[in-house]
Write a protein that holds these residues in place. Structure first.
Motif, mmCIF file in Angstrom:
data_model
loop_
_atom_site.group_PDB
_atom_site.id
_atom_site.type_symbol
_atom_site.label_atom_id
_atom_site.label_comp_id
_atom_site.label_asym_id
_atom_site.label_seq_id
_atom_site.Cartn_x
_atom_site.Cartn_y
_atom_site.Cartn_z
ATOM 1 N N TYR A 155 8.296 7.644 12.367
ATOM 2 C CA TYR A 155 7.760 6.527 11.607
ATOM 3 C C TYR A 155 7.619 5.289 12.489
ATOM 4 N N SER A 156 7.471 5.501 13.793
ATOM 5 C CA SER A 156 7.303 4.375 14.707
ATOM 6 C C SER A 156 5.941 3.722 14.477
ATOM 7 N N ARG A 157 5.801 2.504 14.995
ATOM 8 C CA ARG A 157 4.578 1.730 14.781
ATOM 9 C C ARG A 157 3.328 2.519 15.167
ATOM 10 N N ASP A 158 2.379 2.581 14.230
ATOM 11 C CA ASP A 158 1.076 3.223 14.408
ATOM 12 C C ASP A 158 1.136 4.737 14.535
ATOM 13 N N SER A 159 2.304 5.346 14.260
ATOM 14 C CA SER A 159 2.381 6.810 14.216
ATOM 15 C C SER A 159 1.642 7.306 12.965
ATOM 16 N N GLU A 160 1.447 8.610 12.889
ATOM 17 C CA GLU A 160 0.729 9.180 11.744
ATOM 18 C C GLU A 160 1.443 8.862 10.431
ATOM 19 N N ARG A 161 2.783 8.994 10.425
ATOM 20 C CA ARG A 161 3.531 8.737 9.190
ATOM 21 C C ARG A 161 3.563 7.244 8.862
ATOM 22 N N TRP A 162 3.598 6.401 9.855
ATOM 23 C CA TRP A 162 3.490 4.952 9.651
ATOM 24 C C TRP A 162 2.164 4.638 8.969
ATOM 25 N N ARG A 163 1.060 5.181 9.534
ATOM 26 C CA ARG A 163 -0.265 4.901 8.980
ATOM 27 C C ARG A 163 -0.404 5.449 7.566
ATOM 28 N N TRP A 164 0.164 6.637 7.320
ATOM 29 C CA TRP A 164 0.114 7.227 5.965
ATOM 30 C C TRP A 164 0.773 6.280 4.967
ATOM 31 N N THR A 165 1.922 5.735 5.326
ATOM 32 C CA THR A 165 2.643 4.818 4.442
ATOM 33 C C THR A 165 1.860 3.525 4.248
ATOM 34 N N ALA A 166 1.389 2.949 5.358
ATOM 35 C CA ALA A 166 0.641 1.688 5.275
ATOM 36 C C ALA A 166 -0.629 1.857 4.449
ATOM 37 N N ASP A 167 -1.330 2.977 4.644
ATOM 38 C CA ASP A 167 -2.571 3.219 3.890
ATOM 39 C C ASP A 167 -2.283 3.373 2.397
ATOM 40 N N ALA A 168 -1.164 4.032 2.071
ATOM 41 C CA ALA A 168 -0.811 4.212 0.661
ATOM 42 C C ALA A 168 -0.531 2.865 0.001
ATOM 43 N N ILE A 169 0.093 1.952 0.731
ATOM 44 C CA ILE A 169 0.349 0.608 0.208
ATOM 45 C C ILE A 169 -0.961 -0.151 0.049
ATOM 46 N N ASP A 170 -1.792 -0.132 1.080
ATOM 47 C CA ASP A 170 -3.059 -0.862 1.039
ATOM 48 C C ASP A 170 -3.966 -0.353 -0.071
ATOM 49 N N GLU A 171 -3.998 0.963 -0.246
ATOM 50 C CA GLU A 171 -4.856 1.537 -1.274
ATOM 51 C C GLU A 171 -4.402 1.111 -2.665
ATOM 52 N N ALA A 172 -3.081 1.066 -2.871
ATOM 53 C CA ALA A 172 -2.565 0.624 -4.170
ATOM 54 C C ALA A 172 -3.032 -0.794 -4.482
ATOM 55 N N LYS A 173 -3.008 -1.646 -3.478
ATOM 56 C CA LYS A 173 -3.431 -3.031 -3.698
ATOM 57 C C LYS A 173 -4.940 -3.111 -3.922
ATOM 58 N N SER A 174 -5.707 -2.313 -3.164
ATOM 59 C CA SER A 174 -7.158 -2.340 -3.336
ATOM 60 C C SER A 174 -7.568 -1.810 -4.706
ATOM 61 N N GLN A 175 -6.771 -0.902 -5.267
ATOM 62 C CA GLN A 175 -7.058 -0.354 -6.593
ATOM 63 C C GLN A 175 -6.438 -1.185 -7.711
ATOM 64 N N LYS A 176 -5.805 -2.302 -7.319
ATOM 65 C CA LYS A 176 -5.239 -3.241 -8.290
ATOM 66 C C LYS A 176 -4.144 -2.603 -9.148
ATOM 67 N N ILE A 177 -3.397 -1.687 -8.565
ATOM 68 C CA ILE A 177 -2.212 -1.161 -9.245
ATOM 69 C C ILE A 177 -1.157 -2.269 -9.250
ATOM 70 N N PRO A 178 -0.622 -2.639 -10.391
ATOM 71 C CA PRO A 178 0.232 -3.827 -10.455
ATOM 72 C C PRO A 178 1.438 -3.822 -9.526
ATOM 73 N N TRP A 179 2.130 -2.677 -9.353
ATOM 74 C CA TRP A 179 3.394 -2.669 -8.625
ATOM 75 C C TRP A 179 3.433 -1.543 -7.600
ATOM 76 N N THR A 180 4.047 -1.837 -6.457
ATOM 77 C CA THR A 180 4.259 -0.828 -5.417
ATOM 78 C C THR A 180 5.754 -0.722 -5.143
ATOM 79 N N VAL A 181 6.285 0.487 -5.282
ATOM 80 C CA VAL A 181 7.704 0.761 -5.062
ATOM 81 C C VAL A 181 7.825 1.820 -3.971
ATOM 82 N N VAL A 182 8.565 1.511 -2.912
ATOM 83 C CA VAL A 182 8.812 2.454 -1.824
ATOM 84 C C VAL A 182 10.262 2.921 -1.922
ATOM 85 N N GLY A 183 10.467 4.238 -1.806
ATOM 86 C CA GLY A 183 11.811 4.803 -1.836
ATOM 87 C C GLY A 183 12.069 5.644 -0.603
ATOM 88 N N MET A 184 13.312 5.616 -0.106
ATOM 89 C CA MET A 184 13.711 6.413 1.052
ATOM 90 C C MET A 184 15.222 6.551 1.023
#
Length: 371
Positions: A196-225
């Motif tokens: 999950y280092s910067r710009d790794s595939e898993r980093w980008r997958w996570t970042a894209d999932a967050i960005d997409e939620a905001k672009s789709q106007k989903i009210p809340w984003t919750v990350v769990g680990m």
């Protein structure tokens, strides 16, 4: 010339027409019956609309007024009396789903026993959603693949690798919350952590999932680990400093973790002119965006570790420099409690509270409201 039907003729015609009407009504679908109600103490399941296929974006229409998502979250569970008490709390709260933040039975070979303990209290169909902890990721103290088999995903529309890295929007249509579950900082079967280092595939997958939620106007984003970064328990920043700062920079609303067997919840944290980045094992007052229990969305990120699902508690270290980031803490040496975080999200507000298991008194609560 037409013949008069007379009294008996009209009655016969009426009977014939009535018979035809009855036959036609039998062929038409009637109104749907009432949905089966949940038995007392059993969590209600989320209605299952058609599941979007892989890569299909969620509908970004606004959620219906009053629509809410109710979920619970905790990790570090075990199979002891404490674990059963926490599961009983979850059953009594009757959420729509539970986020289980890793470290399940703590011993290889107990996967089915753990699953049976869960389903006995929450039901076979309840969405008891898993992300792996270090005690089942590498197979030494359990096997995440076996847990996924006996406690499979129950939510429509999940994308990714369930149990390790996955995301889902709830409800699947006009969602209120996007849940993103990831696995930084723990070792897998090859003895290596996932990247999950910067710009790794898993980093980008996570970042894209967050960005997409905001672009789709989903009210809340919750990350769990499983692993936290900030902690006043036994561990340092296992989730990774860069990864944690990325979650803050992208204004994730709530980040949930386990691993440290304490409950700890931060103030709302943000980076910017007064806080270039969050640095673990130190404190920068400029990273504090809001320090009361009622916060505003977009001002910062709240981190909550709920590693109190039923196994032995750790001490809270009040002399830790990160302590001033935290609004509320509980551990073996300070207000000890097993329990769960209980969260309700609507289009306008995310409200959370810590609910202790039977025999404990510690509590905490906070809200985040949309602008």
């Amino acid at each position: 010339m037409a013949r008069s039907l007379g009294k008996h003729g009209k009655a016969g015609q009426g009977a014939c027409l009535l018979g035809i009407a009855l036959l036609l009504s039998a062929c038409l679908p009637g109104p749907p019956g009432p949905a089966p109600s949940s038995s007392p103490g059993t969590p209600s399941s989320i209605p299952a609309p058609p599941s979007p296929g892989p890569g299909t974006p969620s509908t970004n229409a606004a959620p219906s007024p009053g629509e809410s998502v109710h979920f619970t979250a905790q990790g570090d569970i075990g199979v002891s009396t404490g674990a059963k008490k926490v599961l009983d709390v979850v059953a009594g709260l009757a959420p729509q789903l539970n986020l289980t933040l890793g470290d399940f039975a703590y011993k290889a070979g107990l996967e089915q026993q753990f699953c049976d303990m869960v389903t006995a209290r929450l039901g076979e169909d309840f969405p008891y959603q898993l992300v792996t902890g270090n005690h089942e990721s590498d197979g030494h103290d359990g096997d995440i693949e076996k847990y996924v088999q006996c406690l499979p995903n129950k939510l429509p529309g999940v994308q990714g690798e369930y149990g390790t890295q996955w995301r889902v929007d709830v409800p699947a249509r006009n969602p209120v919350v996007r849940f993103i579950l990831v696995s930084p900082g723990i070792e897998f079967r090859d003895g290596q952590p996932l990247d999950y280092s910067r710009d790794s595939e898993r980093w980008r997958w996570t970042a894209d999932a967050i960005d997409e939620a905001k672009s789709q106007k989903i009210p809340w984003t919750v990350v769990g680990m499983h692993t936290p970064c900030l902690s006043v328990g036994n561990y340092g920043c296992l989730a990774g400093q860069d990864f944690t700062n990325m979650l803050i920079e992208k204004k994730v609303d709530l980040v949930l973790s386990g691993h440290d067997h304490v409950y700890q919840r931060t103030h709302q944290l943000a980076t910017g002119a007064d806080c270039a980045q969050l640095v673990p094992a130190s404190f920068t007052s400029g990273c504090l965006a809001d320090t009361d229990g009622s916060m505003v969305q977009g001002s910062g990120t709240v981190f909550a570790t709920v590693g109190v699902g039923g196994v032995g508690l750790y001490n809270v270290h009040a002399d830790d420099p990160e302590m001033r980031y935290f609004a509320s803490t509980s551990g073996k040496n300070q207000d000890p409690a097993f329990g769960t975080l209980d969260v309700t999200a609507t289009a306008d507000e995310l409200a959370a509270r810590f609910v202790p298991a039977d025999g404990y008194a510690f509590s905490d609560s906070f809200t985040v409201r949309r602008r």
